[in-house]
Design an enzyme around this catalytic site. Structure first.
Site, PDB file in Angstrom:
ATOM      1  N   GLY A 642      19.598   2.248  28.633  1.00 54.42           N
ATOM      2  CA  GLY A 642      19.048   1.089  27.940  1.00 54.42           C
ATOM      3  C   GLY A 642      19.794  -0.155  28.336  1.00 54.42           C
ATOM      4  O   GLY A 642      20.865  -0.091  28.916  1.00 54.42           O
ATOM      5  N   ASP A 759      20.744  -8.014  12.906  1.00 50.65           N
ATOM      6  CA  ASP A 759      19.761  -7.644  13.926  1.00 50.65           C
ATOM      7  C   ASP A 759      19.103  -6.316  13.570  1.00 50.65           C
ATOM      8  O   ASP A 759      18.980  -5.425  14.403  1.00 50.65           O
ATOM      9  CB  ASP A 759      20.434  -7.590  15.299  1.00 50.65           C
TER      10      ASP A 759
END
Ligand SMILES: *[C@@H]1O[C@H](CO)[C@@H](O)[C@H](O)[C@H]1NC(C)=O
Ligand SMILES: *[C@@H]1O[C@H](CO)[C@@H](O)[C@H](O)[C@H]1NC(C)=O
Ligand SMILES: *[C@@H]1O[C@H](CO)[C@@H](O)[C@H](O)[C@H]1NC(C)=O
Ligand SMILES: *[C@@H]1O[C@H](CO)[C@@H](O)[C@H](O)[C@H]1NC(C)=O
Length: 959
Positions: A642, A759
């Site tokens: 990722g 977040d």
């Protein structure tokens, strides 16, 4: 599941009933004649009866041959005589057989029943015969990527049922034919055709006014890369259905028609590299415009148009050398989807201001070669490239120290490659490739070429992930052809086409047979397969020759393909050289791997002998750079799982065999040493079963890395989108929501000091093997010091779509900002939609559609059908209510995370679940599901998707 199998058998048996008839004698002898003309026909050709014994690629209705689908079979030879006696033929697809050469004979007109004529990527040449206009049923005519020359036959205008016309990438020349009176046909008669694909030819002359009219239903008009001249006719503005318009790279001149603005459905408009003059067009009406290419034309010098900020869907603006002057309004960079802005070599002047808030998708703003005198950045740190080279602002002394005064380094980090699905890639034998599931197999490969796109940031993974998922579903059901799909190496070529390498891995075996390849290739050549329309425009697929058919070598017959021999010899010498080079490279890599293993300091670390000394990574531990390098095989691409703004995440394997996730900051996103230390101290104090724990870190050789526990089932986002293959039914979704809520509540209420995550989003909620949710990624987290009880003032950070509007306005951060993001996450859990999809904001969509007087609050259209609601509608309604309270405008009206946890527990009880059951029940169902399904987690869906392969019923051949 049971009914899906039953349906499958039913379809198959009906088909058996239909085809179990002997082939018509004329068709039989025609096919045998064709067989003797072609080299490399499938191995079962010639055996028994074509229909009865199911020759690969042959489809019959009763005793008549109605389809020939043989793409990618390495066929050699020509289209001669006998094939045109198959008078009932409806489909002829011979794509991707480079060895098929010669002309398309006029006798093609004998195939009066023909609906699909698909010869993509073969070696045909010569004129396209005029008789092609005498095929009254033709719907798809794809002659692209051959070497056809001469004019476009006007007779094509007679094909009144034509839907798809593709002649791109040939050597066609002359003018575009239009009708003359009622006797001479032309392309203007094709009022039912949706696609005109004529790019990459040598067409010349003016574009006839008559070509377009308001009767037409075209959606794609592609004439790019030709030699067309004269003005763009005003009649183009009458074709209201248009979505993609390409006339780039021609020699068009004159003013653009004013009524271009009427084309309100256009998403891609490419007019660059022409000689267009006059004022810039007014494009205010093009509210769906996504990609605009106007570079390199001779427009009148004009101020930056006032309609720039009105193009709400814009992702890409290319206007190099278009004589623009003045200043770009800062509001332009507010456009939510904006990714790429190139305004090089214009006359922009004054101060350049990107404003306080700008699209979080921005990748580059290139203003090289203008007259900009200052750069006003009020928006805080910028994570994309701004280029002001060759502007006065960069010519002042000392200015070269600014990032924006040097050309950005070409980004050498690898672009997208499908990551492995929670497994360690295999090193496979020659020719085999490790699939996303880490199974060695011989994939079918090829290149997807997109001629229109609705994004330009090639590093954004979302479009590829969506394409992978869509392809997997399409090719897995109902026939189980393909197990997994891998995409790699996205790149733009010089014609502004996106190229993408595609690998399709076989299902349940290591290679495909001919029938599998022919089905897959023809779904791609015939455009049966449609990619996700929010990202991808028209495409063409080119299949690579497949060398590993499981059904043995091709039928051997006396080669009649003398013409091909020279080429074949050349090609095979090249092939042998490539194989040798491949083997050499592979050996070298093996050798290098062995060398690194030998120098591994842990090589003599026997876990059995020294059981006590293996570090028990409870608290955060310091790792050396060398160690982490080993654990990730030198940060290999295969271990790259990722990436984001901060850098990359790698999977690592500790010497104990334990998997870890290693987050490596990239240059530019590193913190200072002290900040890094503070972050580690903060993270190492966080211990909760719903929060990802930190195992260690590395702070050495200018690197900053964090080592986390590895969470095997990927992110919630992967599961909601279907990518990870984990089915989330309603109880599972509640369990995940509860776990995530507990994790966030812990951070707010129990961590010391309390932490605001900042977040919260579905990609930051990870799922472990028992589907326990774990909150991850504290990259933006803020501890709350005692001095600042209640709130912290900070730079606004977060992710668009999840961002609390109140925090955004006031810059005052409180726990309630996380609650807002959590509310958005809850909406995502029940809708499986991203917070902002195609410019639609989920919170607004919910508010607008919600009607508490109706069942399911009138949200049936928005909810994810995979939840299978109905019985649990009461719980679902309460869940919606809770989510909507979390996204209240004002923080004080939102619940605390502790209250959210309680309410989700109540909902679970109401729906008959035990919120405190330690995952036992749900994990059992999950494991059962995976066991039973034996590596095809979408199986439960197969009934729902049985319609995804439109022609499947006709093509199924029971093995
Ligand atoms: C199309 O554009 C022309 C010229 O700008 C305008 O006069 C006309 O009203 C528009 N037609 C429609 C249907 O919007
Ligand atoms: C562009 O067209 C819109 C209507 O589509 C109109 O409102 C606007 O005033 C025009 N702008 C200019 C600069 O002509
Ligand atoms: C910079 O931008 C801000 C807000 O956009 C504005 O108030 C300020 O006047 C600008 N400064 C300069 C020097 O242009
Ligand atoms: C793939 O995406 C297209 C366009 O969005 C959609 O129509 C189609 O149903 C999808 N196919 C599958 C199998 O999900």
């Amino acid at each position: 599941m049971g009914s899906a199998v039953w349906l499958f058998l039913l379809v198959v048996s009906i088909h058996i009933y239909i085809v179990a008839a002997e082939t018509d004698p004329d068709d039989n002898s025609s096919l045998r004649a064709v067989m003797s003309e072609w080299k490399n026909v499938p191995s079962n050709w010639g055996r028994g009866d074509p229909c009865d014994d199911k020759w690969v690629g042959i489809g019959c209705t009763g005793s008549r041959v109605t389809s020939i689908n043989l793409p990618n079979m390495k066929l050699e030879g020509g289209l001669v005589g006998d094939i045109f006696f198959l008078s009932e033929l409806k489909e002829l697809d011979l794509s991707y057989n480079k060895g098929l050469r010669g002309i398309l004979p006029p006798a093609v007109q004998n195939l009066k029943k023909l609906e699909n004529l698909i010869l993509v990527g073969c070696g045909f040449s010569g004129q396209i015969p005029d008789t092609i206009g005498s095929l009254p049923q033709l719907r798809i005519l794809s002659l692209n990527s051959n070497a056809f020359s001469g004019n476009i036959p006007p007779s094509i205008g007679n094909l009144s049922t034509l839907n798809w016309l593709d002649m791109a990438d040939n050597q066609l020349e002359g003018e575009i034919p239009v009708s003359n009176g009622s006797t001479t046909p032309g392309l203007d008669w094709l009022i039912h055709t949706k696609h005109f694909h004529f790019g990459l030819n040598k067409l010349s002359g003016p574009i006839p006014r008559k070509l377009f009219s308001s009767d037409m239903t075209l959606i794609h008009v592609l004439f790019e890369n030709n030699m067309l001249s004269g003005p763009l006719p005003t009649t183009l503005g009458l074709v209201k259905t248009l979505e993609v318009v390409r006339f780039d790279n021609n020699s068009l001149e004159g003013d653009l028609p004013l009524n271009l603005n009427n084309l309100t459905s256009v998403q891609d408009l490419y007019l660059s590299n022409n000689k267009l003059t006059g004022p810039l067009p007014n494009l205010t009406g093009m509210s769906r415009l996504n990609t605009l290419y106007l570079s390199n034309n001779s427009f009148d010098s004009s101020d930056v148009p006032s309609w720039f900020p009105t193009l709400l869907s814009l992702t890409t603006l290319m206007m190099e050398r278009t004589q623009l002057k003045g200043q770009i309004p800062a509001s332009f960079f507010n456009l939510l989807q904006l990714q790429t802005v190139v305004l090089k070599q214009n006359e922009l002047d004054g101060s350049f201001d990107i404003g306080p808030s700008f699209s979080n998708q921005l990748q580059i703003i290139n203003l090289q070669g203008n007259s900009i005198t200052s750069f006003n950045n009020t928006g805080g740190p910028i994570s994309f490239d701004i280029v002001l080279v060759d502007n006065p602002v960069c010519q002042e002394t000392g200015a070269e120290a600014n990032d924006y005064c040097s050309l950005p380094q070409p980004d050498s980090s690898s672009v997208y490659t499908t990551p492995p699905m929670n497994c360690v890639p295999n090193s496979c034998g020659t020719g085999q490739i490790s699939s996303p599931r880490c199974i060695c197999a011989y994939p079918y490969t090829g290149t997807l070429q997109f001629r229109g796109l609705y994004f330009s940031n090639l590093r954004n993974e979302t479009p590829y992930e969506s394409l992978e998922q869509n392809l997997t579903r399409f090719f897995r059901f109902p026939e189980l052809l393909v197990d997994t799909v891998s995409l790699s190496n996205p790149r733009m070529d010089q014609h502004q086409y996106l190229l993408l390498d595609l690998y399709l891995f076989p299902y349940g075996q290591d290679r495909f047979n001919r029938s599998g390849i022919s089905k897959i290739a023809s779904a791609l050549s015939s455009q049966d397969y449609k990619p996700p329309e929010q990202y991808f425009g028209p495409y063409v697929f080119t299949g690579a020759a497949y060398e590993y058919f499981s059904d043995g070598p091709a039928h051997s017959n006396k080669s009649s393909a003398g013409i091909a021999i020279g080429a074949a010899v050349g090609a095979s010498v090249l092939f042998i050289l490539l194989v040798i080079a491949g083997i050499y490279a592979y050996r070298q890599r093996k050798r290098a791997d062995r060398a690194t293993k030998e120098s591994n300091p842990f090589a003599h670390w026997d876990p059995k002998k020294s059981s006590g000394s293996i570090p028990q990574l409870k608290g955060a531990r310091c790792f050396s750079f060398e160690e982490l390098k080993k654990y990730t095989k030198n940060f290999s691409e295969a271990n790259d799982i990722g990436s984001g703004g901060y850098g990359k995440v790698y999977r690592g394997t500790l010497p104990t065999g334990e998997l870890v996730a290693i987050k490596r900051a990239q240059q530019g996103s590193m913190q200072g040493g002290l900040e890094f230390k503070t972050e580690i101290e903060l993270l190492s104090r966080v211990h909760h079963k719903n929060v990802v724990s930190l195992l260690g870190f590395c702070f050495e050789r200018g690197e900053q890395m964090l080592v986390y526990e590895y969470i095997p089932n990927g992110s919630l986002s992967d599961s909601l989108s279907g990518k990870s293959g984990i089915r989330l039914d309603w109880p599972r979704r509640l369990k995940v929501a509860l776990g995530a809520a507990k994790g966030v509540a812990y951070l707010h209420e129990l961590a010391n000091p309390p932490i605001i995550h900042r977040d919260i989003k579905s990609t930051n909620i990870l799922l472990d093997e028992r589907l326990n949710a774990k909150v991850a990624d504290f990259g933006l987290s803020k501890p709350m010091g005692d001095s600042e009880k209640g709130h912290v003032s900070t730079q606004v950070k977060g992710t668009m779509g999840y961002l609390d509007p109140e925090y955004y306005m006031t810059q005052q951060l409180t726990e309630k900002s996380d609650v807002y993001s959590f509310g958005v996450l809850m909406l995502e859990i029940i809708t499986a939609r991203r917070p902002i999809e195609r410019g639609k904001y989920i919170v607004r969509e919910m508010r607008m559609s919600m009607d508490k007087m109706k069942s399911l609050y009138n949200l049936q259209q928005i909810l994810d059908p995979a939840i299978g609601f109905g019985t649990s509608s009461k719980g679902l309604e309460r869940f919606v209510e809770l989510a909507m309270r979390c996204v209240e405008e004002s923080g004080t009206d939102r619940p605390t995370m502790g209250e959210v946890v309680k309410e989700i527990e109540n909902i679970m009880q109401m729906d008959g679940m035990n919120p405190n059951a330690e995952s036992a029940s749900s994990s059992a169902t999950y494991e059962d599901a995976t066991k039973g399904a034996d590596l095809h987690p979408y199986d439960n869906d197969s009934f729902a998707y049985s319609g995804a392969f439109p022609h499947s019923a006709a093509k199924i051949e029971p093995h």
